[in-house]
Design a protein around this motif. Structure first.
Motif, short mmCIF file in Angstrom:
data_model
loop_
_atom_site.label_atom_id
_atom_site.label_comp_id
_atom_site.label_asym_id
_atom_site.label_seq_id
_atom_site.Cartn_x
_atom_site.Cartn_y
_atom_site.Cartn_z
N GLU A 114 -4.13 -10.42 -17.70
CA GLU A 114 -3.12 -10.80 -16.70
C GLU A 114 -3.66 -10.67 -15.29
O GLU A 114 -3.44 -11.55 -14.44
CB GLU A 114 -1.86 -9.96 -16.89
N ALA A 115 -4.40 -9.60 -15.04
CA ALA A 115 -4.96 -9.41 -13.69
C ALA A 115 -5.98 -10.50 -13.38
O ALA A 115 -6.07 -10.99 -12.25
CB ALA A 115 -5.59 -8.02 -13.58
N ALA A 116 -6.75 -10.91 -14.37
CA ALA A 116 -7.77 -11.95 -14.16
C ALA A 116 -7.10 -13.28 -13.84
O ALA A 116 -7.51 -14.00 -12.91
CB ALA A 116 -8.64 -12.08 -15.41
N LEU A 117 -6.06 -13.63 -14.58
CA LEU A 117 -5.38 -14.91 -14.36
C LEU A 117 -4.69 -14.92 -12.99
O LEU A 117 -4.68 -15.95 -12.30
CB LEU A 117 -4.36 -15.16 -15.48
N ALA A 118 -4.16 -13.76 -12.59
CA ALA A 118 -3.52 -13.69 -11.26
C ALA A 118 -4.56 -13.77 -10.16
O ALA A 118 -4.32 -14.39 -9.11
CB ALA A 118 -2.72 -12.38 -11.15
N ALA A 119 -5.74 -13.18 -10.38
CA ALA A 119 -6.76 -13.14 -9.33
C ALA A 119 -7.41 -14.51 -9.14
O ALA A 119 -7.76 -14.88 -8.00
CB ALA A 119 -7.83 -12.10 -9.69
N GLN A 120 -7.60 -15.25 -10.20
CA GLN A 120 -8.38 -16.50 -10.14
C GLN A 120 -7.69 -17.58 -10.98
O GLN A 120 -8.25 -18.03 -12.00
CB GLN A 120 -9.80 -16.26 -10.69
N PRO A 121 -6.51 -18.04 -10.56
CA PRO A 121 -5.78 -19.00 -11.40
C PRO A 121 -6.48 -20.35 -11.55
O PRO A 121 -6.12 -21.12 -12.44
CB PRO A 121 -4.43 -19.14 -10.70
N ALA A 122 -7.47 -20.62 -10.69
CA ALA A 122 -8.19 -21.89 -10.81
C ALA A 122 -9.66 -21.66 -11.16
O ALA A 122 -10.51 -22.51 -10.88
CB ALA A 122 -8.06 -22.68 -9.50
N ALA A 123 -9.96 -20.55 -11.80
CA ALA A 123 -11.37 -20.26 -12.15
C ALA A 123 -11.95 -21.37 -13.00
O ALA A 123 -11.27 -21.94 -13.86
CB ALA A 123 -11.44 -18.93 -12.91
N ARG A 124 -13.21 -21.67 -12.78
CA ARG A 124 -13.89 -22.68 -13.60
C ARG A 124 -14.99 -22.05 -14.45
O ARG A 124 -15.33 -22.56 -15.51
CB ARG A 124 -14.47 -23.78 -12.71
N ARG A 125 -15.56 -20.97 -13.96
CA ARG A 125 -16.68 -20.37 -14.66
C ARG A 125 -16.41 -18.89 -14.88
O ARG A 125 -16.27 -18.13 -13.92
CB ARG A 125 -17.94 -20.56 -13.81
N VAL A 126 -16.33 -18.50 -16.14
CA VAL A 126 -15.92 -17.14 -16.51
C VAL A 126 -17.05 -16.48 -17.30
O VAL A 126 -17.72 -17.14 -18.11
CB VAL A 126 -14.64 -17.18 -17.38
N LEU A 127 -17.27 -15.21 -17.04
CA LEU A 127 -18.31 -14.45 -17.75
C LEU A 127 -17.69 -13.17 -18.29
O LEU A 127 -17.01 -12.45 -17.56
CB LEU A 127 -19.44 -14.12 -16.77
N ASP A 128 -17.90 -12.90 -19.58
CA ASP A 128 -17.35 -11.70 -20.21
C ASP A 128 -18.50 -10.81 -20.64
O ASP A 128 -19.32 -11.19 -21.49
CB ASP A 128 -16.48 -12.13 -21.42
N LEU A 129 -18.56 -9.63 -20.06
CA LEU A 129 -19.68 -8.72 -20.27
C LEU A 129 -19.34 -7.74 -21.39
O LEU A 129 -18.43 -6.93 -21.26
CB LEU A 129 -19.98 -7.96 -18.97
N GLY A 130 -20.04 -7.83 -22.51
CA GLY A 130 -19.72 -6.99 -23.67
C GLY A 130 -18.53 -7.60 -24.39
O GLY A 130 -17.49 -6.97 -24.60
N THR A 131 -18.68 -8.83 -24.83
CA THR A 131 -17.52 -9.63 -25.28
C THR A 131 -16.94 -9.16 -26.61
O THR A 131 -15.77 -9.38 -26.88
CB THR A 131 -17.92 -11.13 -25.32
N GLY A 132 -17.73 -8.52 -27.47
CA GLY A 132 -17.18 -8.03 -28.74
C GLY A 132 -16.60 -9.17 -29.56
O GLY A 132 -17.29 -10.16 -29.88
N SER A 133 -15.31 -9.08 -29.88
CA SER A 133 -14.62 -10.14 -30.63
C SER A 133 -14.42 -11.41 -29.81
O SER A 133 -13.95 -12.41 -30.35
CB SER A 133 -13.26 -9.63 -31.09
#
Ligand code: GLN
Length: 275
Positions: free
Chosen positions: A98-117
């Protein structure tokens, strides 16, 4: 024995190992019958209990998490496959999405560090149809789980999964220019008291981060500025007592820091942006 009676007996057996014994029994029974939990309760309680149920209950009595027994965990409304190679996604981590979507509602490039599942990345991408993302993990087995989840959710075309280890030099090569960085790194103190379901069954490499639980923040956060696009944000999950220490690490790396709390009111996520 009927399903109803088997559920009562299983709930009594599981009361010693689980705070949610009745729920666990229902989820395991639904899994054994290959129906949803609501279908189970509406339509199947008078049937004979399936023979396979007893073995599932025995595994849970051995503290094995329900999600590993069924191979499934829901996260942010998405059905995700999980295996013992990955941490089971926690409801608390939905705060980060939720915090990510609120911070960058128009994000185009996302990186997940230690993505697990893949939970964090896939939840964010499911909400941002114009975005693509990369998940990295040092565990090849975890990456296979994440890629399988991306495929099952129809997100393969917008995701990539790469083996990287942020304790190695040059781990960030080629990963830059991200609008949004997500991370739920290991943050548990080595000597922490953990429930047996966690300590004996979930992957230690996803949980433990040295004596004070801060090793991965110290390694990772100084490398994040070089990965963010101008105006980008990084959302980092923290343990409930770590806000001050991790805020200091992030300030030392040049970030402005905002704290987000989870639904229980505990400190859970830090938002890092350029100062
Ligand atoms: N939230 C997890 C737990 O309480 C820890 C997750 C992590 O270390 N990233 O077990």
């Amino acid at each position: 024995m009927t399903v109803a009676a088997a559920l009562r007996a299983a709930a009594a057996k599981l009361a010693g190992v689980s705070d949610t014994a009745r729920l666990d029994a229902e989820v395991l029974m639904a899994h054994a019958l290959r129906v949803s939990r609501s279908e189970l309760l509406l339509r199947h309680t008078r049937e004979p209990a399936p023979e396979s149920f007893a073995a599932l209950v025995a595994r849970r009595q051995g503290h094995e998490p329900v999600a590993y027994i069924t191979g499934m965990q829901e996260f942010f409304g998405l059905p995700l496959r999980v295996s013992p190679a990955v941490l089971i996604p926690r409801g608390d981590s939905e705060t980060l999405v939720e915090a990510a979507l609120a911070a960058q509602p128009a994000a185009r490039r996302v990186l997940d560090l230690g993505t697990g599942s893949g939970a964090l990345l896939l939840a964010v991408l499911a909400q941002l149809p114009g975005a693509g993302g990369i998940g990295i993990d040092r565990s090849v087995r975890a990456l296979a789980v994440a890629a399988g989840n991306a495929a099952a959710l129809g997100l393969s075309g917008r995701t990539g999964f790469l083996q990287r280890d942020w304790t190695r030099r040059q781990w960030q090569a080629g990963l830059g220019d991200c609008d949004l960085i997500l991370a739920n790194p290991p943050y548990v103190e080595l000597a922490a008291e953990l429930a047996p379901a966690v300590r004996e069954h979930e992957p230690a490499g996803a949980l433990f981060a040295g004596d004070d639980g801060l090793d991965d923040y110290r390694r990772l956060i100084p490398d994040i500025p070089a990965l963010l696009a101008p105006g980008g944000a990084a959302l980092i999950e923290i343990g409930a007592t770590q806000a001050d220490a991790v805020t200091q690490i992030a300030r030392d790396a040049g970030f402005a820091v905002r704290l987000c709390r989870d639904l229980a009111g505990r400190d859970r996520v830090l938002k890092l942006t350029a100062r």
